[in-house]
Design a protein around this motif. Structure first.
Motif, mmCIF file in Angstrom:
data_model
loop_
_atom_site.group_PDB
_atom_site.id
_atom_site.type_symbol
_atom_site.label_atom_id
_atom_site.label_comp_id
_atom_site.label_asym_id
_atom_site.label_seq_id
_atom_site.Cartn_x
_atom_site.Cartn_y
_atom_site.Cartn_z
ATOM 1 N N LYS A 161 -4.970 -11.671 27.647
ATOM 2 C CA LYS A 161 -5.553 -10.437 28.206
ATOM 3 C C LYS A 161 -5.278 -10.406 29.712
ATOM 4 C CE LYS A 161 -7.926 -8.692 24.673
ATOM 5 N NZ LYS A 161 -7.524 -7.498 24.024
ATOM 6 N N ARG A 162 -3.996 -10.416 30.016
ATOM 7 C CA ARG A 162 -3.558 -10.576 31.398
ATOM 8 C C ARG A 162 -2.483 -9.555 31.719
ATOM 9 N NH1 ARG A 162 -1.439 -16.271 34.045
ATOM 10 N NH2 ARG A 162 0.454 -15.396 34.873
ATOM 11 N N ILE A 163 -2.557 -8.990 32.898
ATOM 12 C CA ILE A 163 -1.517 -8.108 33.437
ATOM 13 C C ILE A 163 -0.718 -8.910 34.452
ATOM 14 C CG2 ILE A 163 -1.110 -6.151 34.992
ATOM 15 C CD1 ILE A 163 -1.710 -5.097 32.326
ATOM 16 N N ASN A 164 0.584 -8.974 34.253
ATOM 17 C CA ASN A 164 1.494 -9.612 35.205
ATOM 18 C C ASN A 164 2.275 -8.538 35.941
ATOM 19 O OD1 ASN A 164 0.808 -12.139 34.232
ATOM 20 N ND2 ASN A 164 2.701 -12.463 33.123
ATOM 21 N N PHE A 165 2.422 -8.712 37.228
ATOM 22 C CA PHE A 165 3.346 -7.910 38.029
ATOM 23 C C PHE A 165 4.031 -8.883 38.974
ATOM 24 C CE2 PHE A 165 -0.789 -7.779 40.019
ATOM 25 C CZ PHE A 165 -0.599 -7.727 41.387
ATOM 26 N N PHE A 166 5.109 -8.469 39.591
ATOM 27 C CA PHE A 166 5.984 -9.446 40.228
ATOM 28 C C PHE A 166 6.374 -9.040 41.651
ATOM 29 C CE2 PHE A 166 6.379 -9.434 35.693
ATOM 30 C CZ PHE A 166 6.272 -10.775 35.376
ATOM 31 N N ALA A 167 6.458 -10.078 42.488
ATOM 32 C CA ALA A 167 6.898 -9.889 43.866
ATOM 33 C C ALA A 167 8.104 -10.781 44.097
ATOM 34 C CB ALA A 167 5.791 -10.271 44.832
ATOM 35 N N GLN A 168 9.005 -10.311 44.917
ATOM 36 C CA GLN A 168 10.144 -11.120 45.322
ATOM 37 C C GLN A 168 9.904 -11.530 46.769
ATOM 38 O OE1 GLN A 168 13.957 -9.248 44.909
ATOM 39 N NE2 GLN A 168 15.014 -11.196 44.962
ATOM 40 N N VAL A 169 9.873 -12.848 46.979
ATOM 41 C CA VAL A 169 9.599 -13.399 48.300
ATOM 42 C C VAL A 169 10.750 -14.324 48.662
ATOM 43 C CG1 VAL A 169 7.981 -14.726 49.698
ATOM 44 C CG2 VAL A 169 7.120 -13.294 47.818
ATOM 45 N N SER A 170 11.500 -13.936 49.670
ATOM 46 C CA SER A 170 12.656 -14.735 50.109
ATOM 47 C C SER A 170 13.548 -15.117 48.933
ATOM 48 C CB SER A 170 12.176 -15.990 50.848
ATOM 49 O OG SER A 170 11.405 -15.626 51.966
ATOM 50 N N GLY A 171 13.786 -14.167 48.037
ATOM 51 C CA GLY A 171 14.672 -14.367 46.905
ATOM 52 C C GLY A 171 14.026 -15.008 45.689
ATOM 53 N N GLN A 172 12.788 -15.456 45.805
ATOM 54 C CA GLN A 172 12.088 -16.099 44.695
ATOM 55 C C GLN A 172 11.138 -15.101 44.030
ATOM 56 O OE1 GLN A 172 9.735 -19.470 45.909
ATOM 57 N NE2 GLN A 172 9.206 -20.009 43.820
ATOM 58 N N LEU A 173 11.147 -15.072 42.693
ATOM 59 C CA LEU A 173 10.269 -14.178 41.947
ATOM 60 C C LEU A 173 8.910 -14.845 41.765
ATOM 61 C CD1 LEU A 173 10.399 -11.377 40.628
ATOM 62 C CD2 LEU A 173 10.886 -12.529 38.469
ATOM 63 N N ILE A 174 7.870 -14.191 42.247
ATOM 64 C CA ILE A 174 6.503 -14.702 42.171
ATOM 65 C C ILE A 174 5.723 -13.848 41.178
ATOM 66 C CG2 ILE A 174 4.357 -15.115 43.456
ATOM 67 C CD1 ILE A 174 6.730 -16.846 44.396
ATOM 68 N N THR A 175 5.054 -14.502 40.241
ATOM 69 C CA THR A 175 4.207 -13.795 39.294
ATOM 70 C C THR A 175 2.838 -13.586 39.925
ATOM 71 O OG1 THR A 175 5.322 -14.780 37.397
ATOM 72 C CG2 THR A 175 3.146 -13.872 36.994
ATOM 73 N N CYS A 176 2.408 -12.338 39.917
ATOM 74 C CA CYS A 176 1.066 -11.971 40.354
ATOM 75 C C CYS A 176 0.350 -11.482 39.094
ATOM 76 C CB CYS A 176 1.105 -10.853 41.380
ATOM 77 S SG CYS A 176 2.141 -11.224 42.822
ATOM 78 N N PHE A 177 -0.939 -11.733 38.992
ATOM 79 C CA PHE A 177 -1.623 -11.339 37.768
ATOM 80 C C PHE A 177 -3.115 -11.143 37.986
ATOM 81 C CE2 PHE A 177 -2.421 -15.850 37.779
ATOM 82 C CZ PHE A 177 -3.656 -15.993 37.160
ATOM 83 N N TYR A 178 -3.716 -10.479 37.013
ATOM 84 C CA TYR A 178 -5.173 -10.430 36.919
ATOM 85 C C TYR A 178 -5.555 -10.386 35.451
ATOM 86 C CZ TYR A 178 -4.616 -5.323 36.433
ATOM 87 O OH TYR A 178 -4.236 -4.058 36.029
ATOM 88 N N LEU A 179 -6.750 -10.855 35.171
ATOM 89 C CA LEU A 179 -7.282 -10.863 33.814
ATOM 90 C C LEU A 179 -8.020 -9.548 33.573
ATOM 91 C CD1 LEU A 179 -8.636 -14.516 33.757
ATOM 92 C CD2 LEU A 179 -6.419 -13.674 32.969
ATOM 93 N N THR A 180 -7.951 -9.066 32.343
ATOM 94 C CA THR A 180 -8.573 -7.792 32.004
ATOM 95 C C THR A 180 -9.195 -7.856 30.621
ATOM 96 O OG1 THR A 180 -8.201 -5.406 31.840
ATOM 97 C CG2 THR A 180 -6.419 -6.833 31.065
ATOM 98 N N LYS A 181 -10.129 -6.982 30.376
ATOM 99 C CA LYS A 181 -10.729 -6.869 29.042
ATOM 100 C C LYS A 181 -10.248 -5.603 28.346
ATOM 101 C CE LYS A 181 -14.729 -9.580 30.249
ATOM 102 N NZ LYS A 181 -16.152 -9.677 30.402
#
Length: 80
Positions: A18-38
């Protein structure tokens, strides 16, 4: 706005977590950002899209402050 942090136009709903992932690119590296949801998948994605820039601002601040978890991800709180 930090020019070295770019958000990718991609969102994922992880059913079992039950998680939403969105992504950031930082200095060429893909970083997963997320939050939990119901919320259901459809509602969670709609909700994310309507608050996308707020989530990105919060994640950007966390990235700048290097608030990564043990997996190298950025967790934010769900905006209600």
């Amino acid at each position: 706005m930090n020019q070295s942090i770019l958000f990718v136009d991609r969102v994922e709903y992880i059913e079992d977590a039950k998680r939403i992932n969105f992504f950031a690119q930082v200095s060429g590296q893909l970083i997963t950002c997320f939050y939990l949801t119901k919320q259901s998948k459809e509602n969670a994605i709609k909700d994310f899209e309507s608050k996308k820039f707020d989530y990105e601002d919060i994640a950007e601040s966390a990235i700048e402050d290097e608030l990564y978890n043990d997996q190298g991800e950025i967790e934010v709180e769900e905006l209600l």
